[in-house]
Design an enzyme around this catalytic site. Structure first.
Site, PDB file in Angstrom:
ATOM      1  N   LYS A 168       0.848  -1.192   0.000  1.00  0.00           N
ATOM      2  CA  LYS A 168       0.000   0.000   0.000  1.00  0.00           C
ATOM      3  C   LYS A 168       0.888   1.249   0.000  1.00  0.00           C
ATOM      4  CE  LYS A 168      -1.636   2.608   3.249  1.00  0.00           C
ATOM      5  NZ  LYS A 168      -1.635   3.967   2.658  1.00  0.00           N
ATOM      6  N   GLU A 241      11.580   1.523   8.689  1.00  0.00           N
ATOM      7  CA  GLU A 241      12.519   2.536   8.163  1.00  0.00           C
ATOM      8  C   GLU A 241      11.863   3.886   8.409  1.00  0.00           C
ATOM      9  OE1 GLU A 241      15.470   2.149   6.952  1.00  0.00           O
ATOM     10  OE2 GLU A 241      15.576   0.004   6.534  1.00  0.00           O
ATOM     11  N   CYS A 275      14.392  10.983   3.741  1.00  0.00           N
ATOM     12  CA  CYS A 275      14.590  10.557   5.129  1.00  0.00           C
ATOM     13  C   CYS A 275      16.017  10.833   5.545  1.00  0.00           C
ATOM     14  CB  CYS A 275      14.237   9.081   5.285  1.00  0.00           C
ATOM     15  SG  CYS A 275      15.118   8.021   4.135  1.00  0.00           S
ATOM     16  N   GLU A 372      12.185  16.756  12.636  1.00  0.00           N
ATOM     17  CA  GLU A 372      12.481  16.490  11.224  1.00  0.00           C
ATOM     18  C   GLU A 372      11.647  17.436  10.363  1.00  0.00           C
ATOM     19  OE1 GLU A 372      10.976  12.791   9.529  1.00  0.00           O
ATOM     20  OE2 GLU A 372      12.769  12.679   8.282  1.00  0.00           O
TER      21      GLU A 372
HETATM   22  P1  NAD Z   1       3.506   8.478   7.342  1.00  0.00           P
HETATM   23  O1  NAD Z   1       4.028   7.699   8.502  1.00  0.00           O
HETATM   24  O2  NAD Z   1       2.523   9.538   7.593  1.00  0.00           O
HETATM   25  O3  NAD Z   1       2.819   7.499   6.272  1.00  0.00           O
HETATM   26  C1  NAD Z   1       3.510   6.434   5.666  1.00  0.00           C
HETATM   27  C2  NAD Z   1       2.524   5.365   5.246  1.00  0.00           C
HETATM   28  O4  NAD Z   1       1.898   4.815   6.405  1.00  0.00           O
HETATM   29  C3  NAD Z   1       1.400   5.844   4.347  1.00  0.00           C
HETATM   30  O5  NAD Z   1       1.174   4.867   3.359  1.00  0.00           O
HETATM   31  C4  NAD Z   1       0.213   5.939   5.308  1.00  0.00           C
HETATM   32  O6  NAD Z   1      -1.040   5.825   4.663  1.00  0.00           O
HETATM   33  C5  NAD Z   1       0.484   4.767   6.219  1.00  0.00           C
HETATM   34  N1  NAD Z   1      -0.134   4.849   7.555  1.00  0.00           N
HETATM   35  C6  NAD Z   1      -0.466   5.957   8.274  1.00  0.00           C
HETATM   36  N2  NAD Z   1      -0.984   5.612   9.476  1.00  0.00           N
HETATM   37  C7  NAD Z   1      -0.947   4.255   9.535  1.00  0.00           C
HETATM   38  C8  NAD Z   1      -1.285   3.294  10.543  1.00  0.00           C
HETATM   39  N3  NAD Z   1      -1.789   3.662  11.730  1.00  0.00           N
HETATM   40  N4  NAD Z   1      -1.090   1.984  10.286  1.00  0.00           N
HETATM   41  C9  NAD Z   1      -0.564   1.590   9.113  1.00  0.00           C
HETATM   42  N5  NAD Z   1      -0.222   2.447   8.107  1.00  0.00           N
HETATM   43  C10 NAD Z   1      -0.403   3.773   8.327  1.00  0.00           C
HETATM   44  O7  NAD Z   1       4.809   9.022   6.621  1.00  0.00           O
HETATM   45  P2  NAD Z   1       4.885  10.007   5.354  1.00  0.00           P
HETATM   46  O8  NAD Z   1       4.529  11.380   5.803  1.00  0.00           O
HETATM   47  O9  NAD Z   1       4.165   9.383   4.213  1.00  0.00           O
HETATM   48  O10 NAD Z   1       6.438   9.930   5.003  1.00  0.00           O
HETATM   49  C11 NAD Z   1       7.399  10.793   5.514  1.00  0.00           C
HETATM   50  C12 NAD Z   1       8.209  10.081   6.593  1.00  0.00           C
HETATM   51  O11 NAD Z   1       8.801   8.892   6.085  1.00  0.00           O
HETATM   52  C13 NAD Z   1       9.369  10.930   7.074  1.00  0.00           C
HETATM   53  O12 NAD Z   1       9.446  10.871   8.480  1.00  0.00           O
HETATM   54  C14 NAD Z   1      10.577  10.268   6.443  1.00  0.00           C
HETATM   55  O13 NAD Z   1      11.787  10.500   7.112  1.00  0.00           O
HETATM   56  C15 NAD Z   1      10.172   8.833   6.470  1.00  0.00           C
HETATM   57  N6  NAD Z   1      10.952   8.042   5.511  1.00  0.00           N
HETATM   58  C16 NAD Z   1      11.885   7.145   5.985  1.00  0.00           C
HETATM   59  C17 NAD Z   1      12.677   6.410   5.100  1.00  0.00           C
HETATM   60  C18 NAD Z   1      13.705   5.429   5.598  1.00  0.00           C
HETATM   61  O14 NAD Z   1      14.122   4.596   4.815  1.00  0.00           O
HETATM   62  N7  NAD Z   1      14.141   5.494   6.840  1.00  0.00           N
HETATM   63  C19 NAD Z   1      12.504   6.590   3.722  1.00  0.00           C
HETATM   64  C20 NAD Z   1      11.555   7.495   3.269  1.00  0.00           C
HETATM   65  C21 NAD Z   1      10.782   8.213   4.179  1.00  0.00           C
END
Ligand code: NAD
Length: 469
Positions: A168, A241, A275, A372
């Site tokens: 997803k 991650e 990230c 962040e």
């Molecule tokens: P987010 O956590 O808001 O959402 C990520 C995903 O999780 C989306 O698909 C969302 O629909 C889903 N989601 C949200 N709530 C959920 C729940 N309760 N249960 C299951 N799934 C749920 O993150 P974002 O805003 O989309 O992405 C930005 C973040 O991702 C930043 O903090 C960034 O640093 C991090 N990131 C980390 C890496 C890494 O490899 N460490 C890589 C890319 C991005």
């Protein structure tokens, strides 16, 4: 006319009764409609992933060929996919192509790997083998900054290990993954890769679903913690991650013009939405002003615009939520006594454009330093000696990446292990060679992706003990 995309469930197209809108962040206009996956469709996707697991996990040759075929399809459609990434995510088209080259590398790299097996003892009395078994069907949940890159960083090792997957992507950027599913659904046996779309509730339902044995998640720390808690009752395996707040420490021997190029590129690429971007800079007092003005000069010169246009170096922020978050963090810094040496405001007009911003006059304890920001606004802080810089760099719950900038790489390499981060670079940031693992310490994650460690993450140990006497 708005184009519609389909989900991939059991190798077939799936439409939904309802849909949600995906915006173009460069214009704020509707780009497409994505299907809102129903509970029944989620069950169906999980069922097909479980059914497909039995034969997929037993056929290493099919897996290798499957991954190579996925790469061939992506390569043949690279321009269409790059255009979709730029349209829904905002990054310049050259960066979108770069994301897809990473996708190809990952698919081809993992096609060459197999789970390791070790013969611990083999004599007349006993044979003991330590095997690795694929963990089972995987629920994969990804963010919006690298729509296909983060997804394939899971798909490639999961498939190579013998797992099947239900993916997803983020509701902000589901289109590239949906299109990947459409383009590749005939290439693999039905059910091996399922691509769904929907909001956060769909992600939560995937984590709670009884079928997946593992959740592989990339996203924010807050969601990662929620997922860890929700996965616990079923003892699902986890790879998380999560976010970072990477420090760049400039040493006093650094050539300012040279390091400013590297720091700027690694703080502002993808509009800072990486990230593992540089999110705070520590510069020694003696050359602090020079570092600030070299970074500000590059920020002023960077061309901000629609990622589809020639010459654009920085696109828009990906969505309104992120635009408001970055705007709020900069406003907080400025109202607390900070100064924007350059930037500090949104760009007039439609879309989520924000001026590349360099901030001084803030200290640890200011939100834009401690949190962040995930956007084109970079605080630069001064320090007296390296021990102080290291202590301040480490005084955080984050631990994803870090870098040290110097004219003496050996001096920095000696200090590198003192930084509490999953990857520490010297005179670089974000760079990788094939097979390099990537993961976060502390709140930045659990487990790693990349390399043979990433493959192993989709498996569990099984010991086979054969008594012979
Ligand atoms: P987010 O956590 O808001 O959402 C990520 C995903 O999780 C989306 O698909 C969302 O629909 C889903 N989601 C949200 N709530 C959920 C729940 N309760 N249960 C299951 N799934 C749920 O993150 P974002 O805003 O989309 O992405 C930005 C973040 O991702 C930043 O903090 C960034 O640093 C991090 N990131 C980390 C890496 C890494 O490899 N460490 C890589 C890319 C991005």
């Amino acid at each position: 006319m708005v184009r519609n995309f389909t989900m991939t469930i059991g190798g077939s197209a799936a439409t939904a009764r309802s849909s949600f809108v995906v915006e173009d962040p460069a214009t704020g206009e509707v780009l497409a409609e994505a299907p809102e996956c129903s509970r029944e469709q989620l069950d169906e996707a999980m069922r097909t992933a479980a059914d497909a697991f039995t034969s997929w996990s037993h056929d290493a040759r099919q897996r290798r060929r499957g991954l190579e075929s996925l790469a061939a399809v992506v390569e043949a459609n690279i321009e269409e996919l790059a255009d979709l990434i730029t349209s829904e995510q905002g990054k310049p088209i050259a960066e979108a192509r770069g994301e897809l080259r990473g996708v190809l590398n990952n698919l081809r790299y993992f096609a060459t790997l197999e789970l390791p097996e070790e013969l611990l003892r083999d004599d007349q009395r006993v044979t003991v083998k330590v095997l690795r078994r694929p963990v089972g069907p995987v629920a994969a949940i990804t963010p919006w900054n690298f729509p296909l890159g983060t997804a394939v960083a899971k798909i490639a090792p999961a498939l190579a290990a013998g797992c099947t997957i239900v993916l997803k992507p983020s509701p902000f950027t589901p289109l590239t993954c949906l299109r990947f599913g459409e383009l590749t659904r005939d290439v693999l046996p039905g059910g091996v890769v399922n691509v769904l779309s929907g909001g956060n509730e769909l992600g939560a339902a995937m984590v709670e679903h009884p079928v997946p044995r593992m959740v592989s998640f990339t996203g924010s720390v807050a969601t990662g913690k929620r997922i860890a808690a929700a996965a616990a009752p079923d003892l699902k395996r986890l790879t998380l991650e999560l976010g970072g707040n990477d420090p760049a420490i400039v040493l006093d021997d650094a050539d300012v013009e040279t390091v400013a190029d590297g720091i700027f590129a690694n703080a502002f690429s993808n509009c800072g939405q990486v990230c593992v971007a540089i999110k705070r800079v520590y510069a020694p007092e003696r050359i602090y002003d020079e570092v600030v003005s070299a970074l500000a000069e590059r920020a002023r010169a960077a061309k901000v615009g629609d990622g589809h246009l020639d010459g654009t170096e920085i696109g828009p922020l990906c969505n309104r939520m992120q635009f408001e978050r970055v705007s709020g963090l900069v406003a907080d810094a400025l109202s607390g006594g900070g100064a924007a040496v350059t930037g500090g405001a949104a760009v007039d007009g439609p879309g989520y454009f924000y001026e590349p911003t360099v901030i001084t006059g803030v200290s640890d304890g200011t939100r834009i330093v401690d949190e962040e920001q995930f956007g084109p606004a970079l605080p630069v802080l001064s320090y007296r000696d390296v021990d102080e810089a290291l202590a301040r760099a480490n005084a955080t719950h984050f631990g994803l990446g870090a870098s040290i900038w110097t004219s003496d790489p050996d001096r920095a390499a000696a200090v590198a292990p003192e930084v509490e981060a999953g990857t520490v670079w010297v005179n670089s940031h974000q760079s990788e060679v094939p097979g390099q693992p990537f993961g976060g310490l502390k709140w930045s994650g659990i487990g790693v992706e990349g390399g043979r460690w990433g493959l192993i993450g989709f498996s569990e140990i099984q010991t086979v003990y054969v008594a012979r006497d």
